[in-house]
Design a protein around this motif. Structure first.
Motif, PDB file in Angstrom:
ATOM      1  N   ALA A 653       0.836  -1.196   0.000  1.00 51.41           N
ATOM      2  CA  ALA A 653       0.000   0.000   0.000  1.00 51.41           C
ATOM      3  C   ALA A 653       0.869   1.243   0.000  1.00 51.41           C
ATOM      4  O   ALA A 653       0.617   2.210  -0.725  1.00 51.41           O
ATOM      5  CB  ALA A 653      -0.900  -0.017   1.234  1.00 51.41           C
ATOM      6  N   TRP A 654       1.955   1.187   0.762  1.00 51.12           N
ATOM      7  CA  TRP A 654       2.840   2.353   0.853  1.00 51.12           C
ATOM      8  C   TRP A 654       3.492   2.635  -0.504  1.00 51.12           C
ATOM      9  O   TRP A 654       3.564   3.762  -0.958  1.00 51.12           O
ATOM     10  CB  TRP A 654       3.910   2.098   1.906  1.00 51.12           C
ATOM     11  N   VAL A 655       3.946   1.536  -1.150  1.00 51.04           N
ATOM     12  CA  VAL A 655       4.571   1.697  -2.466  1.00 51.04           C
ATOM     13  C   VAL A 655       3.564   2.287  -3.438  1.00 51.04           C
ATOM     14  O   VAL A 655       3.875   3.215  -4.189  1.00 51.04           O
ATOM     15  CB  VAL A 655       5.106   0.334  -2.959  1.00 51.04           C
ATOM     16  N   GLY A 656       2.338   1.733  -3.400  1.00 49.90           N
ATOM     17  CA  GLY A 656       1.331   2.227  -4.322  1.00 49.90           C
ATOM     18  C   GLY A 656       1.020   3.695  -4.060  1.00 49.90           C
ATOM     19  O   GLY A 656       0.902   4.504  -4.983  1.00 49.90           O
ATOM     20  N   TRP A 657       0.994   4.076  -2.774  1.00 49.64           N
ATOM     21  CA  TRP A 657       0.626   5.441  -2.420  1.00 49.64           C
ATOM     22  C   TRP A 657       1.721   6.441  -2.821  1.00 49.64           C
ATOM     23  O   TRP A 657       1.459   7.546  -3.245  1.00 49.64           O
ATOM     24  CB  TRP A 657       0.375   5.473  -0.910  1.00 49.64           C
TER      25      TRP A 657
END
Lengths: 663, 213, 302
Positions: A653-657
């Protein structure tokens, strides 16, 4: 470079062979020791050739993709550390086989032989690595193999504890080093040492931060106070040949790392005083603690902290002198530091091997249970005495030569720096001489109580001399210590390249000019030997009549027993009483109470005051806070798998964000 | 200024150490007395030429500080049957080390002061600071009222040394004033000592805290 | 060999016991006694060298090494000292470190010899000697270093040579401190009152004398002579700092010899008028000596 590659290969192969031959311990340890000795001999040649002015060596080993090429190389700075590593490595390997064979039938001897060879091999790679990643990998292998060796006697709780402390400290240090190299990478856009060297000039703030990281990260290995706490535990716990190698070389690699890092940074004016203060505090602390230890090997371990401190003082003078453009002062400091480092390898190797032999023969490391070994173990006792005189910095042995250089550097600095710097430098002479006096006191106590007088226990009374495989290496190191004091000029001539690499050509030229003074000192030492010999003969001639054998007179006391001798504890008490109470040994008294008292007891604990007063309370307070997180620890496998899943999801999720993986 | 002033100041510093390191009350009093006499001699030497005024300062300083006040203290000791130990709050070794650190700091600090050229190289200013510090140290770390008096005395000696640098400029009157101040101070202290002794039959100033409620 | 060198070695070898005799004589005079003859130490040493020896069966070769090393180091140290300002037979940059460490070497083996007897009594003396000298060493070093800083040289010969009179002129205050500190070191290192009492072996408060209880005959002779030479070596430095007169002339030898005799008398006077300090106060005295020389340094180098 072939010689060194051959050495690493030989070490690895013979170590593995030892594991496969585990069934027959004599053969397994023999193969490993032979391999190690041959490897050290093979590697010594290229190292010596670089040190004596040969061209620096370099090779590309493998390509490691994103981390760049793994490059190896030998320059004078590496060679300066390689020589003692390979020399002491070979000597301790030969000694270690005999030492380990005493455990034949009780323990597997193949693995420790492998770990020993692995330790030596990883240290060779640490010294030759020219890439941060390879350096850190080798550094970690070195720490792990040292850990496995320290935990050799793992049936003893204190040994397991020592191993843990060592492992934790080593990894805290590694964390600092990783941060250090990542910052350097960010600045220089590359992980190879050549990239660090050719990087654009860095700001004062970054440079200071990197200096601090290096002092702490490498200081953990080197035994700077207050990050030294693993050192006495591990050195006492490890088998003696490993203690010798650790104290002789492994902790010096901390200094290697520090020096290597400092070559990447722009030299600052304040390095010198900082290193002097770090070194002086380490020296004073180390020798103070060494003074009242009961365990012979802990005495030696704390004395290593002291000696690393003295080397650091020398380096401080050298950097200070170099930054103030005073090459003569810098040369004295550099010569003193580097020579003391080598001398300490010889002296401490000798002392640990002799202590190990004493432990082997008398079965205890406790000073209060030793005594009288000079009669039953003459070779070991003589070696321990030689080592004690040398490490106390007394003429005519090698410790004196390097301390003499340090004194001269400090006095010279005091005259040249002027102002508060000069006063600091001159008052440091007082501290260093105080440390010298205390070292003499400490080793008078250690060697006097362990070797002289009567045996203080039955075990010591039945001690037996070790075999020639163990006494031989000791005599070799003792002879080298004597020779290093007789020919200090020649020895110091080999340091020129290293000094030039670290401090520049002008300092190197001044150091070369100092050699004649060192040669002179060697001659003075020679005449002192002659005078001592002559006086010995004169006394022997005057004592012509065969001396009647009687007991000690002792003011007419008729029946002295070994229990009446002055103990190690009482020997150091006068000085211990002067210390602040936080630094003293702790007395644990269980006084008998009530009308029918159970047995009372009185014991002294010589644990490290910093562990006791600083780290343990700190850890305990945090352990309490972490106890609140214990509900996370469910003990069900699927819960742990769930945690992993949660972490993976969060990471994705962090990478995507943040917008995808950088290319 | 005379060349002997600096060695005399070193003697003053040594007496500071004696004061801090000794365990005997008499020796404390004698040290402060010796300091007083030395100060008197210095007052004479600092002057370029010997005048009647400077001789007067010297004699009065030496007599008051070296004879009269110590004599009074010794008498107080005898009359009140005071025990001869100093009774420090911290050990003698720490007192000495603190005194030494203070003196070292004074020497280094004085080097940074913008002093007149004729005082820059001399020990007058650092010795004065060090003596004031030693006086404070005695005041803070010693229990007995009588050592408190000695502490003030040493403190004043420090101020006196500082005054020597101004001797050319400072009127004699001020100097005599300081001396008078001190004399009155000691006088009051003497009375207080007597009162403490009478009230508490001891001279430990720590007992005074009993007065706070 | 120049005549000055001959005088140097003649003084080093012949004069030391006289100092002991003079100090004893002074003490006797203070006590209103006649005292032993001035040359008694010589008679003692000669007699000891001709006596037989007894060695305890507890002892080893270390026990015999003690007296040998003690004597050789003391004599070797005198070779570095410029007596009365004349250049020493052996001098090089940094010899002041060797000077101090030679005594440390001698002490190491004296202490080891004491521990070799396995006697509690001698162990006690050894522990005291070792602890106190560890405190005296910084004092000696700091004193020598402030001399080195004042003279700008690191060899005893030039530190204590003709230039010393000039140093007195511009750094007299520092030299005064150094002289006092060196005198304290001299008393402590040579086991004189107020640190130790050289006249008795049998009190529990003794330091040096108790260490050598089990030595006898020639070995004890070596020890006594070595102790006298050590007093001479340290005394020569104190005397030179205190009386820096005389250029390289024969008169300087006379001044030096007279000053040495004066020093011996001064030691006798100190021993007569002072009581021995309680053992716990000795560290205080030695730390004071360190502080004094430390101030010497601050005064010289600020």
């Amino acid at each position: 470079m072939t010689g060194l590659s051959l050495a690493v290969g030989l070490l690895g192969l013979s170590g593995l062979a030892a594991v496969f031959l585990n069934g027959s311990p004599r053969l397994a340890t023999g193969v490993a020791a032979l391999g190690a000795v041959a490897a050290c001999a093979a590697g010594l040649w290229p190292a010596v050739s670089v040190l004596t002015g040969g061209p620096p060596l370099a090779m590309k080993w493998v390509s490691a993709g994103a981390f760049g090429d793994f490059e190896l190389g030998v320059d004078p700075l590496s060679a300066f550390f390689l020589v003692p590593l390979l020399g002491l490595g070979g000597v301790t390997a030969a000694y270690g086989r005999e030492y380990l064979l005493a455990y034949q039938g009780r323990k597997w001897l193949g693995p420790p032989a492998l770990f020993f060879n692995l330790l030596v091999a990883s240290m060779v790679v640490v010294l030759t690595a020219r890439t941060a990643v390879l350096f850190l990998i080798a550094w970690e292998v070195m720490s792990l193999s040292a850990y496995l060796l320290v935990s050799f006697d793992d049936e003893l709780p204190e040994v397991r504890r020592a191993g843990w402390v060592f492992l934790i400290c080593a990894h805290l240090g590694l964390a600092c080093l990783t941060a250090l190299f990542l910052l350097l990478d960010q600045h220089a856009h590359g992980l190879s040492f050549s990239a660090f060297l050719s990087a654009p000039p860095m700001g004062a703030g970054l440079s200071a931060g990197l200096f601090a990281l290096a002092v702490v990260g490498f200081g953990v290995k080197a035994g700077f106070v207050p990050v030294h706490v693993w050192l006495p535990e591990a050195h006492a716990a490890a088998p003696s040949h490993v203690s010798a190698l650790m104290s002789g070389v492994l902790i010096k690699l901390g200094l290697y790392g520090l020096l290597r890092t400092l070559t990447f940074l722009p030299r600052a004016d304040w390095w010198g005083p900082t290193l002097i203060v770090v070194g002086l505090s380490g020296a004073l602390f180390g020798i103070t603690l060494a003074l009242y230890q009961r365990d012979l090997k802990r005495v030696l371990a704390y004395s290593s902290i002291e000696n690393v401190g003295l080397v650091t003082v020398g380096l401080g003078i050298a950097f200070w002198g170099a930054s103030r453009n005073l090459p003569a002062v810098a040369a004295l400091g550099a010569l003193g530091a580097l020579l003391h480092l080598w001398n300490h390898v010889l002296m401490k190797g000798l002392l640990f091997l002799a202590a190990g032999s004493g432990v082997h023969g008398a079965g205890t490391r406790d000073l209060e249970r030793l005594g009288g070994l000079v009669k039953r173990m003459p070779h070991t006792a003589a070696a321990l005495l030689v080592g004690s005189v040398a490490i106390a910095g007394l003429p005519p042995l090698n410790g004196f030569v390097s301390e003499w250089l340090l004194y001269r550097g400090l006095i010279g600095g005091g005259s040249a720096f002027g102002g508060a710097g000069g006063v600091l430098s001159l008052l440091s002479v007082g501290v260093v001489s105080g440390v010298g006096g205390l070292t003499a006191l400490c080793f008078m106590r250690a060697s006097g109580v362990a070797l002289l007088g009567q045996a203080r226990s039955d075990a010591a009374a039945q001690a037996h001399e070790s075999s020639a495989w163990m006494t031989g290496p000791m005599w070799l190191l003792a002879a080298l210590a004597g020779a290093a004091a007789l020919f200090p000029g020649r020895l110091a001539a080999a340091l020129a390249g290293t000094i030039g690499q670290l401090f520049g050509a002008t300092v190197r030229a001044s150091a070369t000019a100092e050699l004649s003074g060192l040669t002179r000192l060697g001659e003075v030492g020679f005449w002192l030997w002659v005078a001592l010999g002559a006086a010995w003969v004169a006394l022997a001639w005057l004592v012509r009549a065969p001396a009647p054998e009687v007991g000690t007179w002792d003011c007419g006391y008729a029946a002295p027993t070994s229990r009446m001798q002055y103990t190690a504890r009482s020997f150091s008490q006068l000085f211990e009483d002067l210390l602040p109470s936080a630094l003293r040994a702790r007395a644990v008294l269980r006084a008998p109470r009530s009308y029918f008292p159970p047995a009372g007891s009185y014991a002294t604990q010589c644990d490290d005051p910093l562990t006791r007063g600083l780290y343990l309370p700190f850890i305990a307070s945090w352990a309490d806070r972490f106890a609140r997180l214990r509900w996370l620890q469910q003990g069900h496998l699927h819960m742990y798998l769930l945690y992993i899943l949660v972490v993976v999801v969060l990471a994705l999720a962090w990478v995507g964000w943040t917008g995808g993986v950088p290319p | 200024m005379h060349a002997a002033v600096d060695p005399l100041l070193v003697l003053v510093l040594l007496l500071n150490f004696q004061l801090l390191g000794t365990s005997r009350l008499r020796s404390v009093i004698f040290s402060s007395a010796a300091q007083g006499v030395l100060l008197g001699v210095m007052a004479l030497l600092v002057h370029a030429e010997v005048t009647a005024a400077s001789v007067l300062v010297m004699v009065s300083t030496a007599v008051v500080k070296g004879l009269f006040i110590p004599g009074m203290l010794l008498r107080a000791m005898r009359d009140n049957a005071i025990r001869r130990e100093v009774e420090p709050r911290i050990g003698y070794l720490p007192s000495l080390v603190l005194g030494a650190a203070g003196t070292g700091a004074a020497l280094l600090f004085a080097g940074t002061l913008p002093l007149a050229a004729e005082h820059a190289g001399s020990l007058l200013v650092p010795a004065s600071l060090a003596t004031v510090l030693a006086g404070f140290l005695v005041l803070v770390t010693r229990r007995k009222a009588i050592t408190q008096v000695v502490g003030y005395l040493v403190l004043e000696n420090g101020i006196f040394i500082m005054g020597l640098t101004l001797l050319e400029a400072m009127p004699l009157l001020v100097e005599m004033g300081v001396l008078l101040d001190l004399f009155v101070g000691i006088f009051v202290m003497g009375i207080i000592i007597n009162h403490i002794t009478r009230e508490f039959s001891s001279m430990d100033t720590a007992r005074l805290s009993a007065l706070k409620d | 060999m120049s005549p000055h060198l001959l005088v140097h070695w003649a003084l080093v070898l012949a004069m030391p016991p006289l100092l002991l005799g003079l100090a004893t004589k002074t003490k006797a005079a203070f006590a209103g006694r006649v005292g032993p003859p001035l040359f008694q130490p010589y008679y003692d040493i000669v007699k000891l060298l001709r006596k037989g020896s007894v060695f305890s069966r507890t002892t080893s070769w270390v026990f015999r090494a003690g007296p040998v090393v003690g004597l050789v180091t003391a004599v070797a140290a005198t070779g570095l000292v410029p007596l009365g300002g004349h250049p020493a037979p052996l001098s090089f940059e940094g010899d002041l470190v060797l000077f101090a460490y030679l005594f440390a070497l001698g002490r190491f083996f004296t202490v080891a010899a004491a521990l070799d007897t396995g006697s509690a009594f001698e162990g006690m003396g050894a522990a005291r000697e070792a602890a106190f000298s560890a405190l005296a060493e910084p004092a000696l070093f700091l004193a020598l270093v402030s001399l080195a800083r004042a003279s700008g040289s690191q060899s005893l010969t030039s530190m204590l040579g003709c230039g010393l009179a000039n140093v007195w002129a511009h750094a007299g205050a520092a030299l005064l401190l150094v002289a006092v500190s060196l005198f304290i070191v001299l008393l402590a290192e040579n086991s004189r009152i107020p640190v130790d009492d050289p006249t008795t072996h049998l009190e529990l408060t003794m330091i040096h004398e108790v260490m050598v209880l089990d030595h006898g005959g020639p070995a004890l002779g070596f020890i006594e002579y070595g102790a006298a030479v050590k007093l001479f070596a340290l005394g020569a430095i104190v005397v030179r700092v205190a009386v820096p007169f005389g250029t390289n002339a024969w008169a300087a030898w006379g001044i030096f010899a007279a000053a040495m005799l004066g020093l011996a008398t001064a030691i006798g006077v100190v021993e007569s008028v002072m009581a021995r300090l309680r053992l716990v106060q000795v560290p205080l005295l030695l730390v004071t000596a360190c502080l004094l020389s430390g101030f010497g340094i601050v005064l010289v180098a600020r």
